[in-house]
Design a protein around this motif. Structure first.
Motif, PDB file in Angstrom:
ATOM      1  N   ILE A   1       0.836  -1.196   0.000  1.00  0.00           N
ATOM      2  CA  ILE A   1       0.000   0.000   0.000  1.00  0.00           C
ATOM      3  C   ILE A   1       0.872   1.248   0.000  1.00  0.00           C
ATOM      4  O   ILE A   1       0.586   2.239  -0.698  1.00  0.00           O
ATOM      5  N   SER A   2       1.968   1.218   0.752  1.00  0.00           N
ATOM      6  CA  SER A   2       2.890   2.361   0.756  1.00  0.00           C
ATOM      7  C   SER A   2       3.494   2.568  -0.629  1.00  0.00           C
ATOM      8  O   SER A   2       3.661   3.710  -1.080  1.00  0.00           O
ATOM      9  N   LEU A   3       3.842   1.477  -1.323  1.00  0.00           N
ATOM     10  CA  LEU A   3       4.358   1.602  -2.684  1.00  0.00           C
ATOM     11  C   LEU A   3       3.311   2.222  -3.610  1.00  0.00           C
ATOM     12  O   LEU A   3       3.633   3.076  -4.445  1.00  0.00           O
ATOM     13  N   CYS A   4       2.060   1.806  -3.449  1.00  0.00           N
ATOM     14  CA  CYS A   4       0.985   2.370  -4.276  1.00  0.00           C
ATOM     15  C   CYS A   4       0.823   3.866  -4.017  1.00  0.00           C
ATOM     16  O   CYS A   4       0.644   4.656  -4.951  1.00  0.00           O
ATOM     17  N   LYS A   5       0.878   4.260  -2.759  1.00  0.00           N
ATOM     18  CA  LYS A   5       0.785   5.687  -2.425  1.00  0.00           C
ATOM     19  C   LYS A   5       1.935   6.456  -3.053  1.00  0.00           C
ATOM     20  O   LYS A   5       1.754   7.570  -3.584  1.00  0.00           O
ATOM     21  N   ALA A   6       3.135   5.876  -2.996  1.00  0.00           N
ATOM     22  CA  ALA A   6       4.304   6.547  -3.566  1.00  0.00           C
ATOM     23  C   ALA A   6       4.173   6.676  -5.087  1.00  0.00           C
ATOM     24  O   ALA A   6       4.490   7.722  -5.654  1.00  0.00           O
ATOM     25  N   ILE A   7       3.701   5.625  -5.745  1.00  0.00           N
ATOM     26  CA  ILE A   7       3.520   5.668  -7.196  1.00  0.00           C
ATOM     27  C   ILE A   7       2.513   6.745  -7.574  1.00  0.00           C
ATOM     28  O   ILE A   7       2.657   7.435  -8.584  1.00  0.00           O
ATOM     29  N   ARG A   8       1.505   6.933  -6.745  1.00  0.00           N
ATOM     30  CA  ARG A   8       0.493   7.973  -6.982  1.00  0.00           C
ATOM     31  C   ARG A   8       0.950   9.342  -6.485  1.00  0.00           C
ATOM     32  O   ARG A   8       0.154  10.261  -6.353  1.00  0.00           O
ATOM     33  N   GLN A   9       2.248   9.439  -6.176  1.00  0.00           N
ATOM     34  CA  GLN A   9       2.894  10.712  -5.844  1.00  0.00           C
ATOM     35  C   GLN A   9       2.415  11.316  -4.526  1.00  0.00           C
ATOM     36  O   GLN A   9       2.440  12.533  -4.351  1.00  0.00           O
ATOM     37  N   GLN A  10       1.994  10.467  -3.610  1.00  0.00           N
ATOM     38  CA  GLN A  10       1.702  10.970  -2.275  1.00  0.00           C
ATOM     39  C   GLN A  10       3.022  11.255  -1.570  1.00  0.00           C
ATOM     40  O   GLN A  10       3.963  10.464  -1.638  1.00  0.00           O
ATOM     41  N   SER A  11       3.120  12.374  -0.891  1.00  0.00           N
ATOM     42  CA  SER A  11       4.368  12.768  -0.235  1.00  0.00           C
ATOM     43  C   SER A  11       4.448  12.192   1.178  1.00  0.00           C
ATOM     44  O   SER A  11       3.432  11.824   1.776  1.00  0.00           O
ATOM     45  N   GLY A  12       5.667  12.120   1.693  1.00  0.00           N
ATOM     46  CA  GLY A  12       5.881  11.692   3.074  1.00  0.00           C
ATOM     47  C   GLY A  12       5.641  10.225   3.326  1.00  0.00           C
ATOM     48  O   GLY A  12       5.321   9.835   4.447  1.00  0.00           O
TER      49      GLY A  12
ATOM     50  N   ILE B   1      25.713   2.150   5.628  1.00  0.00           N
ATOM     51  CA  ILE B   1      26.884   1.637   6.348  1.00  0.00           C
ATOM     52  C   ILE B   1      27.915   1.281   5.288  1.00  0.00           C
ATOM     53  O   ILE B   1      27.696   0.350   4.505  1.00  0.00           O
ATOM     54  N   PRO B   2      29.032   1.983   5.214  1.00  0.00           N
ATOM     55  CA  PRO B   2      29.946   1.821   4.079  1.00  0.00           C
ATOM     56  C   PRO B   2      30.483   0.414   3.875  1.00  0.00           C
ATOM     57  O   PRO B   2      30.851   0.060   2.763  1.00  0.00           O
ATOM     58  N   GLU B   3      30.541  -0.411   4.917  1.00  0.00           N
ATOM     59  CA  GLU B   3      31.133  -1.752   4.763  1.00  0.00           C
ATOM     60  C   GLU B   3      30.199  -2.754   4.106  1.00  0.00           C
ATOM     61  O   GLU B   3      30.650  -3.816   3.691  1.00  0.00           O
ATOM     62  N   VAL B   4      28.915  -2.475   4.030  1.00  0.00           N
ATOM     63  CA  VAL B   4      27.994  -3.408   3.392  1.00  0.00           C
ATOM     64  C   VAL B   4      27.233  -2.686   2.283  1.00  0.00           C
ATOM     65  O   VAL B   4      26.899  -1.508   2.410  1.00  0.00           O
ATOM     66  N   THR B   5      26.957  -3.410   1.206  1.00  0.00           N
ATOM     67  CA  THR B   5      26.300  -2.792   0.050  1.00  0.00           C
ATOM     68  C   THR B   5      24.792  -2.955   0.084  1.00  0.00           C
ATOM     69  O   THR B   5      24.092  -2.413  -0.787  1.00  0.00           O
ATOM     70  N   TYR B   6      24.279  -3.697   1.052  1.00  0.00           N
ATOM     71  CA  TYR B   6      22.832  -3.842   1.232  1.00  0.00           C
ATOM     72  C   TYR B   6      22.527  -3.674   2.714  1.00  0.00           C
ATOM     73  O   TYR B   6      23.250  -4.202   3.576  1.00  0.00           O
ATOM     74  N   PHE B   7      21.446  -2.964   3.002  1.00  0.00           N
ATOM     75  CA  PHE B   7      21.164  -2.634   4.400  1.00  0.00           C
ATOM     76  C   PHE B   7      19.701  -2.219   4.511  1.00  0.00           C
ATOM     77  O   PHE B   7      19.137  -1.630   3.580  1.00  0.00           O
ATOM     78  N   ALA B   8      19.093  -2.530   5.647  1.00  0.00           N
ATOM     79  CA  ALA B   8      17.722  -2.093   5.913  1.00  0.00           C
ATOM     80  C   ALA B   8      17.742  -0.824   6.742  1.00  0.00           C
ATOM     81  O   ALA B   8      18.425  -0.752   7.765  1.00  0.00           O
ATOM     82  N   SER B   9      16.995   0.164   6.286  1.00  0.00           N
ATOM     83  CA  SER B   9      16.878   1.413   7.027  1.00  0.00           C
ATOM     84  C   SER B   9      15.630   2.133   6.543  1.00  0.00           C
ATOM     85  O   SER B   9      14.932   1.655   5.647  1.00  0.00           O
ATOM     86  N   GLN B  10      15.353   3.291   7.129  1.00  0.00           N
ATOM     87  CA  GLN B  10      14.184   4.049   6.718  1.00  0.00           C
ATOM     88  C   GLN B  10      14.415   4.702   5.350  1.00  0.00           C
ATOM     89  O   GLN B  10      15.485   5.249   5.072  1.00  0.00           O
ATOM     90  N   LEU B  11      13.366   4.641   4.514  1.00  0.00           N
ATOM     91  CA  LEU B  11      13.418   5.190   3.163  1.00  0.00           C
ATOM     92  C   LEU B  11      12.199   6.058   2.935  1.00  0.00           C
ATOM     93  O   LEU B  11      11.104   5.735   3.394  1.00  0.00           O
ATOM     94  N   GLU B  12      12.392   7.135   2.212  1.00  0.00           N
ATOM     95  CA  GLU B  12      11.245   7.887   1.706  1.00  0.00           C
ATOM     96  C   GLU B  12      10.975   7.401   0.285  1.00  0.00           C
ATOM     97  O   GLU B  12      11.878   7.404  -0.557  1.00  0.00           O
ATOM     98  N   LEU B  13       9.750   6.977   0.045  1.00  0.00           N
ATOM     99  CA  LEU B  13       9.388   6.380  -1.238  1.00  0.00           C
ATOM    100  C   LEU B  13       8.763   7.411  -2.160  1.00  0.00           C
ATOM    101  O   LEU B  13       8.085   8.339  -1.704  1.00  0.00           O
ATOM    102  N   GLY B  14       8.983   7.236  -3.452  1.00  0.00           N
ATOM    103  CA  GLY B  14       8.415   8.121  -4.463  1.00  0.00           C
ATOM    104  C   GLY B  14       8.004   7.334  -5.689  1.00  0.00           C
ATOM    105  O   GLY B  14       8.096   6.102  -5.715  1.00  0.00           O
ATOM    106  N   PRO B  15       7.573   8.012  -6.751  1.00  0.00           N
ATOM    107  CA  PRO B  15       7.099   7.331  -7.964  1.00  0.00           C
ATOM    108  C   PRO B  15       8.159   6.458  -8.627  1.00  0.00           C
ATOM    109  O   PRO B  15       7.825   5.522  -9.351  1.00  0.00           O
ATOM    110  N   ASP B  16       9.440   6.753  -8.397  1.00  0.00           N
ATOM    111  CA  ASP B  16      10.523   5.975  -8.990  1.00  0.00           C
ATOM    112  C   ASP B  16      11.187   5.035  -7.996  1.00  0.00           C
ATOM    113  O   ASP B  16      12.308   4.569  -8.217  1.00  0.00           O
TER     114      ASP B  16
END
Length: 392
Positions: free
Chosen positions: A288-299, A311-326
């Protein structure tokens, strides 16, 4: 000694962001989001776009069926298309009896069924794959699910290469590198659209702390960083919103609850390491969050396991992201950690490094990935990286 190490890690993160700037190092400021955001499944119709289609691959397992029902309730979604190695005709037929405007489609099993399922999809969700119960070792589970992923992804890349890809198959720590490398092999570098779904960890953290402090879970947001296994998931209760007082013991107990939740659930499923309903709820919330982001909802802010240099030592990591249409619009970074969280992060880095390496090896064979995070070019800055911390 631990306090000294943690001060070094905090300083290394600060130097990293200052040295490379926001574009390469991402913004570390706390996201300006409203805590009381609507996290339900009946979304707003304010943000309009072309038909919103979600394809669910692996729809006929328990998680897939419940996920389909939850998404069917969303007014943000126009179509849900189901695919599984077994027929999903009956599932689509029953879901279409639910009185919401979202339609559910499925196709006869033939060579074109997967292509038709994926055609024009904005979001593709992978919940296929086996669970640890059916495999003797975690390595065999990885190899088995990586094979399933490698069978499905070429069709995704051909049919909807710019769709948001949400992978909810275990082990996520290794499968996301597999997926990214497969996209790169196909000449497509859409890493900002490829997500490992760790929302279940966030949902659990929100629920556990809300119960402890007696507030509504809907009003709580706890970031969960690191990875998606018990040894790498790090709930940051010190940074929860709203801010409430928690003792060091309370935070430690809550962290253990989140990390051991899979084991607790498996006791009720005869040892099968899987959470069905909470997992489906969490995946649905992320979709649902992805759908909101695709529809250009902010925040729109969610945690996810992605290609990242937070974290520079690892190339994949879980953290908070702001999502957008792309896809990923902004990496929100990591706020300063307390000593206990810092120790968990230090312990998680080698586990993540090994998991990422395993995934890249499966995708590339003996070759190593070309993906590297920026490193500090001189000894002065290099002295504060996590590598140095572990060697003190």
């Amino acid at each position: 000694m631990l306090s000294l190490k943690c001060r070094y890690l905090r300083r290394s993160l600060s130097i990293y962001f200052l040295r490379f700037g926001k574009e390469k190092c991402f913004n570390v400021a706390r996201p300006e989001v409203t805590v009381y955001q609507n996290r339900g499944f009946r979304g707003s119709n304010i943000f309009l776009s072309k038909s919103m289609k979600i394809s669910i691959l692996g729809a006929n397992n328990e998680t897939g069926r419940f996920l389909s029902l939850l998404l069917k309730r969303s007014s943000l979604i126009d179509e849900i298309s189901l695919y599984d190695k077994e027929s999903t005709d009956y599932l689509a037929s029953e879901l279409n009896q639910v009185d919401t405007r979202c339609k559910v489609t499925t196709y006869p099993h033939n060579e074109e069924s997967l292509t038709q399922t994926l055609q024009d999809a904005k979001v593709v969700v992978l919940v296929a794959g086996k669970n640890l119960k059916y495999e003797s070792t975690p390595t065999e589970l990885l190899e088995s699910n990586a094979e399933i992923l490698s069978d499905l992804l070429p069709n995704v890349i051909r049919s909807c290469p710019r769709a948001m890809l949400a992978i909810a198959m275990q082990p996520i720590n290794s499968l996301i590198p597999v997926a990214v490398e497969m996209y790169k092999k196909a000449g497509i570098y859409e890493y900002k659209r490829i997500f490992g779904v760790n929302t279940l960890d966030c949902v659990r953290a929100n629920s556990f702390v809300a119960k402890m402090v007696n507030i509504a879970p809907e009003c709580v947001m706890v970031p969960v960083i690191g990875g998606c296994c018990p040894y790498t998931r790090i709930p940051l209760f010190s940074q929860m919103i709203p801010r409430v007082f928690l003792s060091a013991k309370d935070m430690k107990d809550l962290t253990n609850f989140v990390r051991e939740a899979d084991e607790e659930v498996s006791k009720g499923y005869n040892g099968q390491n899987v959470s069905v309903y909470a997992s489906a709820f969490a995946i649905a919330r992320f979709c649902i969050s992805l759908c909101k982001a695709i529809r250009q909802q902010s925040g729109v802010v969610e945690c996810a396991y992605v290609r990242s240099c937070v974290i520079p030592e690892v190339t994949y990591f879980a953290s908070q992201l702001e999502l957008g249409p792309d896809g990923i619009q902004k990496y929100l970074g990591i706020q300063p950690l307390n000593d206990d969280e810092c120790k968990l992060l230090l312990d998680a880095i080698p586990v993540l490094t090994k998991a990422i390496s395993q995934g890249e090896t499966l995708a590339l064979g003996s070759k190593s990935s070309s993906e590297k995070c920026p490193i500090y070019p001189d000894v002065c800055h290099r002295a504060f990286t996590p590598t140095h911390i572990r060697r003190i």
